[in-house]
Design a protein around this motif. Structure first.
Motif, PDB file in Angstrom:
ATOM      1  N   PRO A 104      -6.338 -26.980 -22.404  1.00  0.00           N
ATOM      2  CA  PRO A 104      -5.057 -27.406 -22.976  1.00  0.00           C
ATOM      3  C   PRO A 104      -4.177 -28.167 -21.988  1.00  0.00           C
ATOM      4  O   PRO A 104      -3.452 -29.089 -22.388  1.00  0.00           O
ATOM      5  CB  PRO A 104      -4.397 -26.084 -23.397  1.00  0.00           C
ATOM      6  CG  PRO A 104      -5.533 -25.140 -23.600  1.00  0.00           C
ATOM      7  CD  PRO A 104      -6.554 -25.529 -22.577  1.00  0.00           C
ATOM      8  N   GLN A 137      -5.489 -31.629 -21.902  1.00  0.00           N
ATOM      9  CA  GLN A 137      -5.167 -32.275 -23.172  1.00  0.00           C
ATOM     10  C   GLN A 137      -3.710 -32.749 -23.203  1.00  0.00           C
ATOM     11  O   GLN A 137      -3.420 -33.858 -23.651  1.00  0.00           O
ATOM     12  CB  GLN A 137      -5.429 -31.307 -24.337  1.00  0.00           C
ATOM     13  CG  GLN A 137      -6.898 -30.985 -24.553  1.00  0.00           C
ATOM     14  CD  GLN A 137      -7.098 -29.915 -25.630  1.00  0.00           C
ATOM     15  OE1 GLN A 137      -6.140 -29.348 -26.142  1.00  0.00           O
ATOM     16  NE2 GLN A 137      -8.352 -29.645 -25.963  1.00  0.00           N
ATOM     17  N   ARG A 138      -2.802 -31.901 -22.714  1.00  0.00           N
ATOM     18  CA  ARG A 138      -1.389 -32.297 -22.693  1.00  0.00           C
ATOM     19  C   ARG A 138      -1.168 -33.511 -21.798  1.00  0.00           C
ATOM     20  O   ARG A 138      -0.409 -34.422 -22.138  1.00  0.00           O
ATOM     21  CB  ARG A 138      -0.526 -31.125 -22.205  1.00  0.00           C
ATOM     22  CG  ARG A 138      -0.281 -30.040 -23.223  1.00  0.00           C
ATOM     23  CD  ARG A 138       0.794 -29.079 -22.753  1.00  0.00           C
ATOM     24  NE  ARG A 138       0.375 -28.312 -21.590  1.00  0.00           N
ATOM     25  CZ  ARG A 138      -0.252 -27.149 -21.644  1.00  0.00           C
ATOM     26  NH1 ARG A 138      -0.554 -26.605 -22.822  1.00  0.00           N
ATOM     27  NH2 ARG A 138      -0.589 -26.508 -20.540  1.00  0.00           N
ATOM     28  N   THR A 169      -4.083 -35.824 -25.700  1.00  0.00           N
ATOM     29  CA  THR A 169      -4.928 -35.397 -26.814  1.00  0.00           C
ATOM     30  C   THR A 169      -4.501 -34.041 -27.354  1.00  0.00           C
ATOM     31  O   THR A 169      -5.046 -33.582 -28.362  1.00  0.00           O
ATOM     32  CB  THR A 169      -6.405 -35.324 -26.391  1.00  0.00           C
ATOM     33  OG1 THR A 169      -6.533 -34.428 -25.282  1.00  0.00           O
ATOM     34  CG2 THR A 169      -6.921 -36.692 -25.994  1.00  0.00           C
ATOM     35  N   GLY A 170      -3.521 -33.403 -26.691  1.00  0.00           N
ATOM     36  CA  GLY A 170      -2.999 -32.118 -27.158  1.00  0.00           C
ATOM     37  C   GLY A 170      -1.555 -32.274 -27.594  1.00  0.00           C
ATOM     38  O   GLY A 170      -1.197 -33.231 -28.286  1.00  0.00           O
ATOM     39  N   ASP A 171      -0.712 -31.330 -27.189  1.00  0.00           N
ATOM     40  CA  ASP A 171       0.708 -31.394 -27.525  1.00  0.00           C
ATOM     41  C   ASP A 171       1.302 -32.723 -27.050  1.00  0.00           C
ATOM     42  O   ASP A 171       0.969 -33.208 -25.962  1.00  0.00           O
ATOM     43  CB  ASP A 171       1.461 -30.243 -26.856  1.00  0.00           C
ATOM     44  CG  ASP A 171       1.010 -28.883 -27.357  1.00  0.00           C
ATOM     45  OD1 ASP A 171       0.438 -28.830 -28.465  1.00  0.00           O
ATOM     46  OD2 ASP A 171       1.217 -27.885 -26.637  1.00  0.00           O
ATOM     47  N   ASP A 172       2.186 -33.274 -27.852  1.00  0.00           N
ATOM     48  CA  ASP A 172       2.771 -34.581 -27.535  1.00  0.00           C
ATOM     49  C   ASP A 172       3.938 -34.403 -26.567  1.00  0.00           C
ATOM     50  O   ASP A 172       5.051 -34.070 -26.961  1.00  0.00           O
ATOM     51  CB  ASP A 172       3.241 -35.262 -28.815  1.00  0.00           C
ATOM     52  CG  ASP A 172       3.701 -36.692 -28.583  1.00  0.00           C
ATOM     53  OD1 ASP A 172       3.804 -37.105 -27.412  1.00  0.00           O
ATOM     54  OD2 ASP A 172       3.961 -37.398 -29.586  1.00  0.00           O
ATOM     55  N   MET A 173       3.692 -34.636 -25.288  1.00  0.00           N
ATOM     56  CA  MET A 173       4.731 -34.547 -24.271  1.00  0.00           C
ATOM     57  C   MET A 173       5.573 -35.828 -24.198  1.00  0.00           C
ATOM     58  O   MET A 173       6.725 -35.799 -23.791  1.00  0.00           O
ATOM     59  CB  MET A 173       4.105 -34.276 -22.896  1.00  0.00           C
ATOM     60  CG  MET A 173       3.335 -32.957 -22.790  1.00  0.00           C
ATOM     61  SD  MET A 173       4.408 -31.502 -22.829  1.00  0.00           S
ATOM     62  CE  MET A 173       4.213 -30.986 -24.544  1.00  0.00           C
ATOM     63  N   LYS A 209       6.932 -37.646 -26.501  1.00  0.00           N
ATOM     64  CA  LYS A 209       8.094 -37.766 -27.384  1.00  0.00           C
ATOM     65  C   LYS A 209       9.357 -37.199 -26.734  1.00  0.00           C
ATOM     66  O   LYS A 209      10.469 -37.635 -27.050  1.00  0.00           O
ATOM     67  CB  LYS A 209       7.821 -37.059 -28.708  1.00  0.00           C
ATOM     68  CG  LYS A 209       7.670 -35.545 -28.607  1.00  0.00           C
ATOM     69  CD  LYS A 209       7.344 -34.934 -29.956  1.00  0.00           C
ATOM     70  CE  LYS A 209       7.177 -33.417 -29.854  1.00  0.00           C
ATOM     71  NZ  LYS A 209       6.818 -32.825 -31.167  1.00  0.00           N
ATOM     72  N   LYS A 238       2.240 -40.690 -26.676  1.00  0.00           N
ATOM     73  CA  LYS A 238       1.398 -39.598 -26.174  1.00  0.00           C
ATOM     74  C   LYS A 238       0.564 -39.981 -24.960  1.00  0.00           C
ATOM     75  O   LYS A 238       0.187 -39.127 -24.165  1.00  0.00           O
ATOM     76  CB  LYS A 238       0.447 -39.112 -27.294  1.00  0.00           C
ATOM     77  CG  LYS A 238       1.130 -38.398 -28.435  1.00  0.00           C
ATOM     78  CD  LYS A 238       0.125 -37.874 -29.448  1.00  0.00           C
ATOM     79  CE  LYS A 238      -0.665 -36.693 -28.886  1.00  0.00           C
ATOM     80  NZ  LYS A 238      -1.450 -36.007 -29.957  1.00  0.00           N
ATOM     81  N   ARG A 255       4.127 -29.363 -19.682  1.00  0.00           N
ATOM     82  CA  ARG A 255       3.835 -28.557 -20.882  1.00  0.00           C
ATOM     83  C   ARG A 255       5.115 -28.336 -21.677  1.00  0.00           C
ATOM     84  O   ARG A 255       6.190 -28.591 -21.178  1.00  0.00           O
ATOM     85  CB  ARG A 255       3.205 -27.223 -20.519  1.00  0.00           C
ATOM     86  CG  ARG A 255       4.080 -26.242 -19.773  1.00  0.00           C
ATOM     87  CD  ARG A 255       3.439 -24.870 -19.739  1.00  0.00           C
ATOM     88  NE  ARG A 255       3.157 -24.405 -21.079  1.00  0.00           N
ATOM     89  CZ  ARG A 255       2.033 -23.749 -21.434  1.00  0.00           C
ATOM     90  NH1 ARG A 255       1.116 -23.465 -20.522  1.00  0.00           N
ATOM     91  NH2 ARG A 255       1.839 -23.358 -22.664  1.00  0.00           N
TER      92      ARG A 255
END
Length: 327
Positions: A258, A261-262, A266-270, A272, A278, A327
């Motif tokens: 994760p 990905q961040r 490809t994971g949580d959209d940091m 924005k 992303k 994160r």
């Protein structure tokens, strides 16, 4: 369009950067390893790479940078006036600069300390042996003030010979106008290796007389831009911790981790939260590599300077570089 409307206010600096299609980045007039034009006129160095990473993050292209060479006296006025968007120019983070000039230091990209370069024929082994010496130093720098403090503390009676530019100071040493030249240790290694008529005739003394945390600086009053610059640096530092290299960044987008990905979008959209998309940090890493790659290429083992990484290693490897988590 790289922004995400409605999720974070872009801020006036980012708006200006997007409108002109370039990041105006203040750099030195030439410090090898940090910011200096190469033989083809292309800017290179650790500070330069931070600017290219920033341009990649916000404009999608690490080449969209206008490098503005500035001497020590010019650099702060250029940032205050808006001539540049960010100052990435081997500049030390101090309380006075942080609290009284209208600036924010964003992050530490290189941990340095002030030292002395001396001719070996003088047989000086320690800085405290410079009693009564004439020492060349650049004006308008923390270096000049540190030299005065060091001389006063140790009752050395050092006689500073002050120059407006970095280059004039070390050239005066080589011309025999002073017994030592003082600057950040990394800069002295650059001078000895690249500028001295014969490097073996000069030595950098082992004593460090100050703490010099270096990093990019922005104007106060634009919190959005401040966040973008500091988190771009932190992303490069976290990429090293996670093993995300310039060459592997694209392939690692398929990672199940994760944290990876961040960082790679490809994971949580940091993005924005910064008013970016992303892939902002993925582009920064692909443009210049992670913090370790930047260090080794410009000042470390892969460079002419061959400086040891030392305290500039990540905290996970026993160093002092520690980035908050993305994160």
């Amino acid at each position: 369009m790289l922004s995400v409307p409605g999720l974070a206010h872009a801020g006036k600096t980012l708006d200006g950067v997007r409108q002109r299609g370039q990041v105006n980045c203040g750099v030195s007039t030439g410090v090898a390893g940090f910011s200096a034009p190469d033989g083809k006129g292309r800017w290179a160095g650790l500070d330069v790479d931070i600017c290219r990473a920033l341009a990649a993050a916000v404009l999608g292209d690490g080449e969209k940078v206008n490098f503005v060479p500035l001497n020590a006296q010019q650099r702060f006025a250029a940032l205050q006036s808006g001539q540049i968007d960010v100052l990435s120019r081997n500049t030390s983070w101090t309380l006075t600069r942080d609290a009284s000039l209208g600036f924010h230091f964003t992050a530490i990209t290189y941990i340095d300390g002030q030292a002395f370069l001396v001719p070996t024929k003088l047989k000086v082994a320690r800085a405290t042996q410079l009693k009564g010496a004439q020492v060349c130093v650049q004006s308008g720098t923390t270096t000049e003030k540190n030299l005065a403090d060091f001389s006063r503390t140790h009752k050395l009676g050092i006689k500073p010979i002050v120059f407006d530019t970095y280059e004039a100071g070390f050239k005066a040493l080589f011309a025999g106008r002073c017994q030592a030249y003082t600057a950040d240790s990394s800069a002295l290694a650059s001078v000895r290796n690249k500028e001295a008529p014969n490097p073996a005739d000069y030595a950098v003394l082992p004593d460090l007389i100050s703490k010099e945390p270096l990093g990019p600086v922005v104007r106060r009053g634009d919190d959005e831009w401040f966040a973008i610059v500091k988190w771009t640096v932190f992303a490069l530092q976290e990429a090293e911790e996670l093993g995300i290299t310039q060459a592997r960044a694209e392939a690692m987008k398929s990672s199940d981790d994760p944290a990876v990905q961040r960082l790679l979008g490809t994971g949580d959209d940091m993005g924005k939260l910064l008013g970016l998309d992303k892939a902002w940090s993925l582009r920064a890493i692909k443009a210049v590599g992670h913090q370790g790659e930047i260090f080794e290429r410009n000042v470390g083992a892969q460079s002419p300077l061959k400086l040891p990484r030392g305290v500039n290693r990540p905290w996970s490897q026993g160093g002092l570089i520690y980035a908050p988590p993305v994160r």
